[in-house]
Design a protein around this motif. Structure first.
Motif, short mmCIF file in Angstrom:
data_model
loop_
_atom_site.label_atom_id
_atom_site.label_comp_id
_atom_site.label_asym_id
_atom_site.label_seq_id
_atom_site.Cartn_x
_atom_site.Cartn_y
_atom_site.Cartn_z
N CYS A 219 0.69 -1.13 0.15
CA CYS A 219 -0.04 0.06 -0.20
C CYS A 219 0.47 1.57 0.13
N HIS A 220 2.06 1.20 0.85
CA HIS A 220 2.59 2.70 0.85
C HIS A 220 3.43 2.32 -0.48
N ALA A 221 3.60 1.41 -1.50
CA ALA A 221 4.35 1.58 -2.56
C ALA A 221 3.29 1.76 -3.54
N TYR A 222 1.74 1.64 -3.21
CA TYR A 222 0.86 2.09 -4.19
C TYR A 222 0.30 3.46 -4.46
N ILE A 223 1.02 4.32 -2.97
CA ILE A 223 0.55 5.66 -2.94
C ILE A 223 1.38 6.63 -3.57
N ALA A 224 2.52 6.60 -3.42
CA ALA A 224 3.73 7.05 -4.38
C ALA A 224 3.57 6.16 -5.89
N ALA A 225 3.43 4.89 -6.52
CA ALA A 225 3.33 4.84 -7.26
C ALA A 225 2.01 5.15 -8.55
N ALA A 226 0.78 5.48 -7.56
CA ALA A 226 -0.85 5.29 -8.45
C ALA A 226 -0.62 7.32 -8.27
N PRO A 227 -1.38 7.09 -9.71
CA PRO A 227 -2.39 8.68 -9.36
C PRO A 227 -3.14 8.87 -7.68
N VAL A 228 -3.52 10.29 -7.52
CA VAL A 228 -4.58 10.47 -6.48
C VAL A 228 -5.86 9.58 -6.66
N ASP A 229 -6.29 9.54 -7.08
CA ASP A 229 -7.91 9.94 -7.95
C ASP A 229 -7.85 8.19 -7.21
N LEU A 230 -6.81 7.11 -8.41
CA LEU A 230 -6.60 5.91 -7.76
C LEU A 230 -7.13 5.43 -6.25
N VAL A 231 -6.14 5.67 -5.45
CA VAL A 231 -5.31 6.28 -4.43
C VAL A 231 -6.41 6.40 -3.79
N ARG A 232 -7.53 6.85 -3.69
CA ARG A 232 -8.19 7.88 -2.70
C ARG A 232 -10.10 6.69 -3.27
N ASP A 242 -6.16 -2.12 6.38
CA ASP A 242 -4.60 -1.10 6.42
C ASP A 242 -4.74 -0.22 5.15
N GLY A 243 -5.07 -0.49 4.02
CA GLY A 243 -5.46 0.81 3.16
C GLY A 243 -5.66 1.95 3.34
N ARG A 244 -7.23 2.02 3.92
CA ARG A 244 -7.61 2.94 4.75
C ARG A 244 -7.18 3.86 5.40
N LEU A 245 -6.01 3.24 6.73
CA LEU A 245 -5.27 3.85 7.18
C LEU A 245 -4.03 4.63 6.36
N LEU A 246 -3.95 4.10 5.89
CA LEU A 246 -2.09 4.05 5.53
C LEU A 246 -2.72 5.36 4.73
N ALA A 247 -4.30 4.87 3.32
CA ALA A 247 -4.30 6.31 2.60
C ALA A 247 -4.39 7.73 3.67
N LEU A 248 -5.41 7.63 4.87
CA LEU A 248 -5.80 8.84 5.51
C LEU A 248 -4.50 9.43 6.22
N ARG A 249 -3.14 8.77 6.22
CA ARG A 249 -2.14 8.94 7.58
C ARG A 249 -1.17 9.84 6.07
N THR A 250 -1.05 9.20 5.28
CA THR A 250 -0.17 9.31 4.05
C THR A 250 -0.80 10.97 2.78
N LEU A 251 -1.80 10.73 2.42
CA LEU A 251 -2.48 11.17 1.72
C LEU A 251 -2.50 12.82 2.39
N VAL A 278 -8.17 12.67 13.53
CA VAL A 278 -6.63 13.82 13.52
C VAL A 278 -6.94 14.23 12.15
N ARG A 279 -6.95 14.03 11.06
CA ARG A 279 -7.61 14.75 10.41
C ARG A 279 -8.46 15.84 9.87
N ALA A 280 -9.74 15.00 10.26
CA ALA A 280 -10.58 16.18 10.52
C ALA A 280 -10.53 17.35 11.07
N ALA A 281 -9.64 17.40 12.64
CA ALA A 281 -9.77 18.40 13.84
C ALA A 281 -8.56 19.52 12.58
#
Length: 559
Positions: A219-232, A242-251, A278-281
């Motif tokens: 998932c870390h590698a996918y977030i770095a390589a894929a377009p943002v729309d696909l990651v979302r 795990d994917g939802r958590l990493l996306a929330l913490r990384t994007l 955390v992201r919403a606050a």
């Protein structure tokens, strides 16, 4: 995983086959050993050299003196490499070094952490010469299983470096589908670092991978390589926690909008909800007000439980009347979330007692946990739950009763010892022993008349052992019961003795005799009988002098 008995039996059979000449049986055993998982092989290696007062499962080293360790199938050398004798292991490593059989590499890997330097150095030198991709798939899982042993990390790093230096990404690609989790993780790390695969390839791997840590790497590698729309689409709103958590913490903040955050605030996973808050606050979104507004607007059933959990996690409370529809919902998840949000006080006691009969074990356990904090609950209030046809309801009633007080704990255990529910009866028996060992000495109150009557009936019955009956009677202030005849057994179930009234004893000296039989001693019985009679006479005389009715303690028992 092999049990101890299975491992010892397997080693004994392996010794018989490896030291004989039966081609069919040897071929079958060679295939079986090649299919053993790495961790079972490591466990087997440990059992082969386990300390015992009898000879090990592989027999004495003299048995192997005439065995041909250079046999082409490698079976004899592989079996001998597990032997406690260091000289024999050294000979076996030398023989395996010349063997062309692939499964032998796993046995060489075992010896790379051997405590004998000559064996260890020879084994490490041998495995560093066996670095084809196929051999790496056999060797690496064993080295990973040994990585926490002394010398294990050094052997793993040395072999991994030699394997990837020789084969490059070809080795990583081949190991991505390894059945061993640790090997697969190492292969993913090398593949992602050196191979730089396309995001489409990474996504296919994410969907197939079951290991959590490997999936996080991907998932870390996918977030770095894929377009943002696909990651979302695929991670932030995908099915993997795990994917939802990493996306929330990384994007980045610019990659989110308010709708994305609101959806994740109502996520099924508490970890995802926490990260979303955390992201919403940080984005200035009023989290608590968002949950309240969503609740007042009437969330759909699929989101109701998440809204209730969010209200609880942000420290908010709802009126019990507002929670009544949720507590009677057809969804167990909604009932559980509403129960956790309910503020427990004496007024809710009847409601919580009713929820003990819920059809969901999770709801029942949550209700029992809440009743621990309600001081108005009484032992008799749980009578209906204790006789429920649902086993989890009976279990919950027992846990609540145990928490009411020390004598209530004894009372509930004695009621359950004769229960038809064997699991609950065994748990009650174990809990009585725990109370006698630890809780009884800290009990400063006296039992009530009802509790004393229950204990007296149990002490006079045959449902408890002599020791438990005597100790229970002592702590409850009851007369000491007479000893009854019982069979005494050792840990393996062998009959050791039968004892009744103080002064009467019949011995079965199995341990004493067994040791001498194994040692091939003869003529010891007359001396043993004379010593036993003399010792019993001393114990009886001492007992009569002290007028004690304490059970005998045979100090010579393990002689």
């Amino acid at each position: 995983m092999l049990t101890t008995i299975e491992a010892d039996d397997l080693l004994q059979q392996l010794r018989v086959v490896a030291t004989a000449n039966h081609p069919r049986r040897r071929d079958w055993w060679r295939r079986r050993l090649s299919r053993l998982p790495a961790r079972e092989l490591v466990w087997l290696d440990g059992r082969a050299r386990a300390a015992t007062w009898t000879e090990g499962p592989l027999g004495p080293s003299q048995t192997w003196s005439a065995v041909d360790l250079e046999h082409p199938d490698g079976l004899a050398a592989a079996a001998a490499s597990l032997h406690p004798d260091g000289w024999l292991r050294e000979r076996a490593v030398a023989a395996m070094r010349r063997s062309s059989r692939r499964y032998v590499v796993a046995f060489l890997a075992l010896r790379t952490v051997d405590h004998v330097p000559n064996v260890r150095d020879a084994a490490l030198s041998a495995v560093l010469q066996r670095t084809t991709v196929a051999e790496g798939a056999v060797c690496l899982p064993v080295l990973h299983a040994l990585s926490r042993r002394r010398f294990g990390l050094h052997a793993l790093h040395a072999y991994s470096r030699a394997l990837f230096d020789r084969n490059g990404l070809q080795a990583a690609h081949a190991l991505l589908d390894s059945a061993d989790v640790a090997t697969r993780r190492a292969a993913y790390a090398a593949w992602l670092e050196e191979g730089q695969p396309a995001h489409q390839t990474i996504w296919k791997r994410i969907r197939r991978e079951a290991d959590q840590i490997s999936r996080q790497l991907l998932c870390h590698a996918y977030i770095a390589a894929a377009p943002v729309d696909l990651v979302r689409e695929r991670l932030l709103h995908g099915g993997s926690v795990d994917g939802r958590l990493l996306a929330l913490r990384t994007l980045d903040d610019a990659d989110f909008d308010e709708t994305d955050l609101r959806r994740r605030l109502l996520d099924r996973s508490s970890r995802v909800r926490d990260a979303a808050r955390v992201r919403a606050a940080a984005a200035g979104l009023p989290v608590a007000q968002t949950y309240l507004r969503t609740w007042r607007e009437g969330p759909p059933a699929i989101e109701a439980a998440a809204v209730l959990d969010g209200l609880r996690e942000t420290g908010q409370h709802l009126d019990p009347a507002a929670l009544q529809p949720c507590l009677s919902s057809g969804s167990a998840r909604i009932r559980l979330a509403a129960l956790r949000l309910l503020h427990t006080d004496p007024e809710q006691c009847r409601l919580l007692l009713g929820l003990l009969h819920d059809s969901s074990p999770k709801v029942t356990r949550a209700a029992a946990h809440a009743l621990h904090h309600v001081p108005s609950v009484r032992y008799a209030d749980l009578a209906d739950a204790a006789s429920s046809p649902q086993p989890w309801t009976r279990q919950a009633a027992w846990t609540v009763r145990r928490a009411l007080g020390s004598w209530e704990r004894v009372h509930s255990n004695l009621e359950l010892i004769t229960s038809a529910d064997s699991d609950l009866a065994n748990a009650a028996r174990v809990d009585i022993l725990a109370w006698l060992d630890h809780g009884a000495a800290r009990t400063w109150t006296e039992p009530t008349q009802q509790q004393r009557a229950v204990i007296a009936a149990a002490v006079q019955s045959d449902i408890l052992d002599n020791d438990i009956r005597r100790r229970l009677a002592f702590h409850a202030g009851l007369p000491q019961p007479a000893l009854r005849w019982v069979d005494a057994s050792d840990a393996l179930g062998t009959e050791i003795a039968v004892h009744g009234q103080p002064g009467d004893i019949l011995l079965y000296p199995t341990n004493i005799v067994a040791k001498r039989w194994v040692a091939h001693e003869y003529g010891f019985l007359p001396t043993l009988v004379a010593a036993a009679l003399e010792r019993l006479g001393q114990i009886r005389d001492a007992s009569e002098r002290s007028h004690s009715d304490k059970p005998f303690e045979l100090g010579w028992w393990s002689a």
